[in-house]
Design an enzyme around this catalytic site. Structure first.
Site, PDB file in Angstrom:
ATOM      1  N   ASP A   1      70.969 -14.136  12.456  1.00  0.00           N
ATOM      2  CA  ASP A   1      69.749 -13.341  12.430  1.00  0.00           C
ATOM      3  C   ASP A   1      68.569 -14.224  12.015  1.00  0.00           C
ATOM      4  O   ASP A   1      68.682 -15.068  11.134  1.00  0.00           O
ATOM      5  CB  ASP A   1      69.908 -12.181  11.429  1.00  0.00           C
ATOM      6  CG  ASP A   1      68.649 -11.342  11.327  1.00  0.00           C
ATOM      7  OD1 ASP A   1      68.245 -10.767  12.355  1.00  0.00           O
ATOM      8  OD2 ASP A   1      68.064 -11.298  10.226  1.00  0.00           O
TER       9      ASP A   1
ATOM     10  N   HIS B   1      65.446 -18.804  13.946  1.00  0.00           N
ATOM     11  CA  HIS B   1      64.343 -19.760  14.008  1.00  0.00           C
ATOM     12  C   HIS B   1      63.627 -19.901  12.676  1.00  0.00           C
ATOM     13  O   HIS B   1      62.935 -20.892  12.441  1.00  0.00           O
ATOM     14  CB  HIS B   1      63.337 -19.331  15.084  1.00  0.00           C
ATOM     15  CG  HIS B   1      62.817 -17.941  14.887  1.00  0.00           C
ATOM     16  ND1 HIS B   1      63.583 -16.837  15.193  1.00  0.00           N
ATOM     17  CD2 HIS B   1      61.640 -17.486  14.411  1.00  0.00           C
ATOM     18  CE1 HIS B   1      62.880 -15.757  14.910  1.00  0.00           C
ATOM     19  NE2 HIS B   1      61.705 -16.115  14.437  1.00  0.00           N
TER      20      HIS B   1
ATOM     21  N   ASP C   1      66.273  -4.080  19.588  1.00  0.00           N
ATOM     22  CA  ASP C   1      64.884  -3.978  19.118  1.00  0.00           C
ATOM     23  C   ASP C   1      63.884  -4.076  20.265  1.00  0.00           C
ATOM     24  O   ASP C   1      62.728  -4.381  20.056  1.00  0.00           O
ATOM     25  CB  ASP C   1      64.594  -5.042  18.046  1.00  0.00           C
ATOM     26  CG  ASP C   1      64.977  -6.453  18.475  1.00  0.00           C
ATOM     27  OD1 ASP C   1      65.332  -6.623  19.645  1.00  0.00           O
ATOM     28  OD2 ASP C   1      64.907  -7.356  17.626  1.00  0.00           O
TER      29      ASP C   1
END
Length: 1602
Positions: free
Chosen positions: A618, A621, A740
């Protein structure tokens, strides 16, 4: 990017050692098994098993080992195209072969290092295994690495650097190995008559058999556990997911959630959430029950399990934060957050006072926002936050004053500041150590000066104000003001940015339609989210310690920069889109910085790795890369085959790659929903889901069968299949919709979902979805606030597109497991069509999808009928969606989808249509096919020859194995002009429309474009289009093979028949789209066989040599062939050596005496073609006339005698032949029929006087020496315009003599050019017609060297009775004198240095024959001795000819003089592909050759500068040989010759690359400045390749001697 990579690795390495030392609390990570008697037994690791496999005996049914070859760049690093290497799962151990070109820098005592445990044992990030690279300069360098398990591994090559004693480290590379995923097999989804089967009908039913599931076979369903109901009901969800064809469940985190109820806000990482039971449960059994239900999903329902791993933050109410506030970023441990924290506090305080101040508590308009922002700005201003930025003026004056008053002044030791302005002093103060704390923002007035140092600076600056403290303080006051001005501006800018971000956030959260529309502003619901979680431990506490920063994300941020650390001001500027329920975790650079947090999170990761099959990282980045690396290392210790995927928002594919490589991410999430139109959707799927294009060639054409030596030095040799690695793109996990993403109803149209499902599932990649996509949820479900539960719809009435998705997922799984890896995407308007095929059986499926990017339309749209040649198509399934409404009544307990109905399309009949060429099927889209509809067909190529692949690749060795080298010239090469000449104009090079005419008519002509096409499967190349459009290429090859040539070359019958048989079968059964593949198989197979046959006929030096040696050796075949217009026999056509292509391939221009004998040693003698060399020697020897051999042979019919150097090149070649050929000495006794009478009378070749007497070759050699000793003077036969229309009359006069004062041979005049630098002026406009560009009259240095070499050789032969002559007769000073070879040679030896050397120091000039007034460069050897009157200066031109003399007669040279001259040539003359023909400092230097230049510039008109700067290829070989000789005996390589060899091989890197990549497959005649392409040059020249082979042969012989 390179620096970023190193920074990640540096931190990762630092932390690995630390975390391995931490106490391991999870027993599953232990690598020891405890036996009953308490003995410790180390189990076999996967690496141990891999080693055991290769050491063990072969099993009877063992298949060939897969070998994947990774070619490294010369510096040992990965090539840009191969920067990411993804390797398949090690179901059976295989080999990663790392190869490097011999002699490259990285091979210099090179050691390959990797942290893959090659020798067995457990992977440790900082434990590197070494493999010493072979050091042979003549053979390929390769290291075979046994691969046995998954993971991400680093490698590099370490080698000797350029500085003695230092080791260089090459660029690091990574190879990632896919994990092995095992799952239950399933029965087919289709019946035998291609109808979808339901579960009840036995479709896709689980079986006990376990299968390996490739990553592309994953079909992942994201599920949110809190919407699934109690754990006791989860089996029903498993049934639904299994029935819909999913193979893996993606679980949002199952850990205990924080107060927000978001799965990603984890309260307790080490325990699962008890709320999933929805009833009382024994806490001690929770973990066990969760593990059990996941086991059930995997083993009973065939569903692997993937979980999110949240490493970047924890829930703001995690209880352990009270005990370990150091786990978060706080003003105490990260002081620069102090100002951000105060600003956050101001916003909270303002929020709680909005009502009391009479400001709007509800935002209903932009005006309300403006009022609130004005109030907030005033509150911020009242807190004087500028004090965090600036220096305190009063304090500054006081400390300086005290320092001066107390005499505590630190003397200034910086730059001179006397008299500097206040502005200059301010800049110096800021950049020196006088002022500290600038930009730290950790406290008010944290920026301050050192008073004593400031006083010292002031005194140094104000030399006239020594003791006046007040004036100095006043000056400092002004300096501080200058420093503070930009700091005030910085504060104002930061404040404005912060207010803008607050305003935008306020607008989104309270006013915009797509925002959450929060309610009244108050202390509990502040203006905007708080950036800090304020912990409240019991008792008194330090707020700075217990206020920790919340996590979030920033638009377009650098993922490698931690925005909680300086210099980032993201929290102060309010740039973070914050998650108020999550605290950002502070790992530091390693476990030592935060031991408790590291151990806590590693324990969490180990727990998950022991339970789940995969991780989704999760917020990857924003997770510190070194943390990700370390945590995944820990996880893979527990679960070596852990699947890892991630979603990266770096905005850069290069940055994505960095994370993929370092962390070993197996798949990157890609989102189909991001495509904004059909064209973009098709592009996305082509890039990430194509697999390979239809008719791909790489597997069929680029693999080789070999024998694999045991990688550990022991064990059996095994057959292997070697495949090149050409780089990869990160594997895709393609979501049709993520949890999402907005729904398609919101984003595109509800109908779009079905077409997206079809297009995505037809991708050759991992695929993923959410239940809301299948069930057609109208809106994005809020992960945090939603409390309802999924409706279990299975495949029933309210299941949306689930029935279609079941079929699509099932087909996807079967296509992946079945190897249907080839695909094709094409887009027509709103339609996207996808065809997926098996590469061997050519059976597959076709999807027709009508996308629905826009709402409202029901129109079928325009799509062409689809015609598939030689293909049968059968309808499988079709459907569209109909909606009774686009709204779903709200249900307070259940999440429901839209009332959509899947309408199945009736059977679509596909007619089969006959045609003269081939039958085809025609698919017509039904009249009713609204947007969102799909059709699926089974397609199969009809009557395809099942054995065609095998047949096309069979028996090539037999067909081509009997060809001789001349036959191979026809099969492999022949330029357009040669082919037209040989076939009387019938055949030329094949012309490809939209591309170019092929370079060669033979196989090399096809292979040049095919190499690129096969490597990248570039089936859109114009050549492939030509194959698809028609059969012309096949017909051309058959015609080229026959075309009457089999009469002259009967051995060509076999390859001609081989081609014909295979082409007939290709024509008979292959549909157009597969023609490029089969053509490539045919050509590449034939090429490999023909090349192999050629190499087998070469010498051991070539046969065992590396690619470069063999590529150069192939130039011998390229240049040596038979044409009608050129021959070594005037009466018939014979093979002859072309000087270069394409300009010197036919007629009189093909065969040049000088070129032949410069080329013969490398192209014929080093390669072992002694018979070819012998024939050329004897042919040219037969033409001896005037003591010369022809410059232009012209088939011995009209040879021209105008080159002074040609006979000496021939004598050098005879010497080389005698030394290298078996029984080479016997050639001296060969009888040679003489073309011309003994009196040199010119006669035609068929005149009765021709060929009337015979000499032995020894007598011809003697005649050359005697004629030169006696003097040569004649006028060329047929002198005048008919012979040479450019030359002046005086140029036809040939005069050559021996200067018996020196022994040198001198000759020529200012009107001719008798050496290789033979450009004659042609421009009347510039006045250069008949003016040689480089006359070189006198004694050219290379002729002197060749003469000395010949004399030395003959003296040796004569002394042992192997040559019948002793010397020559000469008239010296009027006396007839016998001069022995030794005497003549000694004379040259005594004269050479004095006459040719130009001393480095002027003081030595008197010892040498030099004119100091015209010397341009010193420390060189003259190019000529004794240039004609008025051209004396040309003696001193620095040119690349002296290394020739050094090579053939090194004894002439003083070693140190020679070394200096060679090093100078290296610096001044050497170029990328050759040697500059003239010193750039010379006034005549003109490096751009353009023969069409018709200006008045005398230097360049009509290419007069041919040899005055352009860079010629062939002298490079002689330079290398000379450098090798002198440097290994007298220079840097004296003690260690490898030093010299590595240096010289580095020079060869450019020629290596050129011959590999240029379509002519050779080394050019010349290039322009710095290796620029020259349009007037031959693209491949015989001597350019030859002299490099000469050098490599000498290197080979050095190794043999050792």
């Amino acid at each position: 990017m390179a620096k970023a990579s190193k920074d990640i690795d540096k931190v990762a390495q630092k932390q690995v050692t630390s975390f391995l030392q931490l106490k391991q609390t999870d027993s599953s990570t232990s690598h020891a098994l405890q036996t009953l008697d308490n003995d410790v037994v180390t189990p076999k690791t996967p690496a141990d098993e891999g080693k055991q496999f290769f050491l063990g005996e072969r099993s009877a049914d063992e298949r060939p080992i897969s070998v994947y070859e990774l070619r490294l760049d010369p510096d040992g690093g990965p090539n840009k195209d191969r920067s990411y290497i993804r390797l398949p799962p090690a179901y059976i151990p295989y080999i990663l072969r790392v190869s490097l070109d011999a002699g490259t820098p990285a091979s210099k005592n090179g050691v390959f290092k990797t942290n893959f445990p090659l020798d067995g044992g457990v992977f440790e990030r900082n434990k590197f295994v070494e493999r010493k690279l072979p050091s042979d300069f003549s053979k390929p360098i390769q290291v075979d690495l046994p691969i046995s398990h998954a993971g991400a591994f680093k490698y590099w090559v370490e080698y000797d650097g350029e500085v003695p004693g230092e080791r260089a480290k090459g660029r690091e590379g990574y190879f990632n190995i896919d994990p092995i995923l095992r799952t239950k097999a399933r029965s087919p989804i289709l019946s035998s008559d291609m109808k979808p089967l339901s579960p009840a009908q036995g479709g896709a039913v689980l079986s006990p058999e376990i299968v390996y599931l490739p990553l592309d076979g994953l079909a992942i369903l994201t599920v949110v556990s809190k919407w699934m109901g109690p754990i006791s009901n989860w089996r029903e969800h498993f049934t639904e997911a299994g029935d819909r064809g999913y193979t893996m469940l993606h679980w949002t985190p199952l850990q205990e959630r924080g107060s927000s109820d978001s799965p990603y806000s984890i309260k307790d990482q080490k325990h699962y959430d008890p709320s999933i039971f929805m009833s009382s449960v024994d806490p001690g059994t929770i973990d066990t029950q969760v593990k059990e239900i996941l086991r059930v999903a995997k083993e009973e329902y065939g569903l692997l399990n993937l979980t999110d791993v949240v490493l970047n933050h924890t829930a703001s109410d995690s209880p352990w934060l009270i005990d370990h506030p150091e786990a978060g970023y706080s003003p105490e441990n990260t002081p620069h957050l102090t100002s951000a924290f105060e600003l956050d506090t101001v916003i909270l305080e303002f929020s709680s006072s909005v009502a009391s101040k009479g400001l709007p508590t509800q935002v209903r308009s932009e005006a309300d926002i403006d009022v609130l922002m004005t109030g907030l700005a005033e509150s911020i201003k009242a807190h004087n936050m500028w004090q965090y930025y600036v220096l305190d003026v009063e304090r500054e004056k006081e400390v300086v004053k005290d320092a001066i008053k107390n005499g505590k002044i630190v003397p200034w030791r910086g730059p001179d500041v006397a008299g500097k302005s206040v502005v200059a002093l301010a800049e110096i103060a800021k950049t020196s150590s006088v002022v500290s704390g600038l930009g730290e923002l950790g406290s008010r007035y944290g920026a301050r000066s050192d008073g004593e140092m400031a006083a010292g600076l002031l005194k140094a600056a104000s030399v006239n104000i020594v003791n006046d403290a007040d004036i100095l303080v006043e000056i400092w006051d002004r300096v501080v003001d200058v420093i503070n001005v930009p700091l005030y501006e910085e504060w104002e800018k930061d404040t404005k940015i912060a207010l803008d971000h607050v305003k935008n956030r306020l607008k989104y959260t309270r006013l915009e339609e797509n925002g959450p529309k929060l309610g009244e502003i108050s202390a509990s619901c502040p203006l905007v989210e708080s950036y800090f979680t304020r912990l409240t431990p019991p008792g008194p506490f330090d707020q700075g310690k217990y206020s920790v920063a919340n996590n979030g994300w920033i638009w377009d941020a650098d993922p490698l920069q931690n925005f909680a650390l300086p210099p980032s001001k993201a929290y102060l500027r309010r740039e973070v889109i914050v998650w108020g329920d999550c605290v950002k975790l502070r790992y530091g650079s390693g476990p030592a910085d935060n031991p408790w947090l590291w151990e806590h999170m590693m324990s969490y990761v180990r727990m998950l790795a022991a339970t789940f099959d995969g991780f989704r990282i999760d917020n990857c980045h924003s997770t510190p890369a070194h943390v990700g690396v370390a945590m995944l290392d820990v996880a893979r210790i527990v679960n070596r085959d852990l699947y890892v995927c991630a979603e990266l928002f770096t905005g850069s594919e290069e940055m994505d790659l960095l994370f993929v490589q370092r962390l070993g991410i197996n798949s990157l999430v890609r989102e189909a929903g991001n495509a904004w139109d059909p064209k973009e959707f098709s592009r996305v799927m082509y890039r990430f889901g194509l697999g390979k294009p239809l008719g791909s060639m790489d597997n069929a054409c680029l693999t080789n069968m070999e024998e694999l030596d045991p990688p550990f030095g022991k064990g059996p040799t095994r057959p292997c299949i070697v495949s090149p690695l050409n780089g990869s793109v990160p594997h895709a996990l393609m979501y049709d919709l993520t949890h999402d993403n907005e729904s398609y109803l919101d984003k595109r149209s509800a109908e779009h979902a079905l077409s997206v499902a079809g297009i995505v599932t037809f991708g050759y990649c991992a695929i993923a979805s959410v239940k809301g996509f299948d069930d057609l949820y109208p809106k994005l479900i809020n992960l945090v606030e939603e409390k309802r539960q999924y409706e279990l719809t299975r495949l029933g009435e309210n299941s949306g597109i689930a029935r279609a998705k079941r079929l699509l997922n099932g087909l996807h799984r079967e296509m992946i497991l079945g190897g249907f890896e080839e695909g094709h995407y094409w887009q027509e308007g709103d339609y996207i069509l996808v065809q997926r095929m098996h590469p061997t059986i050519q059976k597959g499926y076709l999807l027709i999808a009508h996308t629905a990017f826009s709402k409202g339309s029901k129109d079928r749209g325009v799509v062409n009928t689809i015609e598939l040649s030689r293909t049968r198509a059968r309808f499988i399934y079709g459907a569209s969606i109909e909606f009774s409404s686009y709204e779903t009544p709200y249900d307070s307990n259940t999440i429901r989808g839209l009332p959509g109905k899947l309408v199945e399309i009736p059977n679509v009949v596909v007619p089969q249509i006959s045609h003269d060429v081939a039958s085809f099927c025609r698919i017509t889209v039904p009249d009713y096919f609204p947007p969102g509809s799909i059709l699926i067909f089974e397609v199969e190529v009809q009557n395809l020859d099942d054995e065609l692949d095998t047949f096309c690749a069979s028996d090539a060795d037999k067909a081509f194995g009997n060809l001789d080298l001349v036959d191979l010239n026809i099969v492999l090469y022949r330029a357009d002009g040669e082919e037209r000449d040989a076939t009387s104009g019938v055949i030329g090079a094949y012309d490809v429309p939209g591309f170019v005419k092929l370079t060669y008519c033979g196989l090399e002509g096809w292979m040049h474009p095919l190499r690129h096409i096969m490597k990248s499967n570039d089936l859109g190349h114009p050549l492939c289009e030509n194959f698809r459009q028609g059969l012309w290429a096949l017909d051309y090859i058959i015609q080229d093979c026959k075309s009457g040539q089999t009469v002259q070359f009967p051995k060509l019958l076999q390859p001609a028949q081989w081609f014909k048989e295979r082409m007939e079968r290709i024509k008979a059964s292959v549909p157009p789209y597969l023609r490029p593949k089969y053509f490539a198989i045919l050509i590449s197979t034939a090429y490999k066989a023909a090349r192999h046959t050629a190499i087998e006929q070469c010498s051991e030096f070539v046969y065992t040599g590396h690619d470069f040696t063999q590529n150069l050796a192939m130039c011998a075949i390229q240049m040596h062939g038979r044409v009608q217009s050129a021959s070594l026999d005037p009466a018939k056509s014979t093979p002859s050596l072309a000087a270069g292509l394409p300009h010197f391939g036919t007629g009189w221009a093909r065969c040049w005496g000088r070129d032949v004998f410069i080329s013969l040693r490398g192209l014929f003698l080093t390669t072992g073609n002694f018979e070819g060399a012998r024939k050329h020697i004897l042919a040219f020897a037969s033409t001896l006339k005037h003591g010369l051999i022809p410059n232009l042979l012209d088939s011995l019919r009209k040879p021209r005698y105008n080159s002074r150097d040609s006979p000496w090149w021939m004598l050098q070649n005879i010497q080389d032949y005698v030394a290298s050929a078996p029984d080479g000495l016997s050639i001296l006794s060969e009888p040679v029929k003489r073309r011309f009478p003994a009196d040199d009378t010119w006669v035609a070749w068929d005149d009765p006087r021709a060929y009337t007497y015979t000499s032995t070759l020894a007598e011809i050699i003697q005649e050359i020496l005697q004629r030169h000793a006696s003097g040569i003077a004649f006028r060329e036969h047929n002198a005048g315009p008919n012979l040479d229309m450019q030359m002046k009359d005086e140029g036809f006069d040939i005069n050559i003599r021996v200067d018996w004062q020196t022994g040198f041979i001198c000759g020529g005049n200012q009107h001719n050019c008798g050496t290789w630098m033979d450009k004659m002026g042609e421009s009347e406009k510039a006045g250069t017609k008949g003016v040689p560009g480089t006359p070189r009259d006198g004694a050219p240095v290379e002729i002197t060297g060749l003469l000395k070499s010949t004399l030395r050789w003959l003296d040796t032969l004569s002394s042992i009775g192997s040559f019948p002559f002793k010397g020559v007769e000469a008239t010296i000073n009027g006396q007839d004198t016998f001069v022995s070879y030794k005497t003549w040679g000694d004379l040259i030896q005594q004269s050479f240095e004095r006459c040719y050397y130009v001393p480095l120091n002027t003081g030595d000039d008197s010892r040498y024959d030099v004119d100091s007034t015209i010397i341009n460069r010193r420390g060189i050897y003259k190019d000529v001795y004794g240039s004609g009157p008025g051209r004396e200066w040309s003696d001193y031109q620095f040119r690349p000819n002296f290394p020739i003399a050094m090579t053939v007669a090194p004894e002439l040279f003083h070693p140190q003089h020679a070394l200096h001259a060679l090093r100078l040539a290296d610096q001044v003359l050497r170029s990328p592909l050759g040697m500059k023909t003239l010193d750039p400092s010379d006034m005549q230097y003109r490096p751009q050759y353009d023969n069409s230049n018709d200006t008045t510039d005398r230097c360049v008109a009509k290419g007069l500068n041919y040899h005055n700067g352009p860079e010629w290829g062939w002298p490079l070989g002689y330079f290398l040989r000379a450098y090798l000789y002198f440097d290994t005996r007298f220079g840097a390589g004296k003690e260690d010759s490898t030093q010299t060899l590595h240096y010289l091989h580095k020079i060869l890197l450019t020629p290596k690359h050129h011959i590999q990549t240029d379509s002519w497959a050779g080394i050019p005649e010349l290039t322009n400045k710095d290796g620029q392409y020259c349009a007037d040059s031959c693209n491949t020249q015989a001597w350019s390749a030859s002299t490099l082979l000469d050098f490599l042969k000498e290197v080979h012989e050095m190794a043999s001697c050792k």
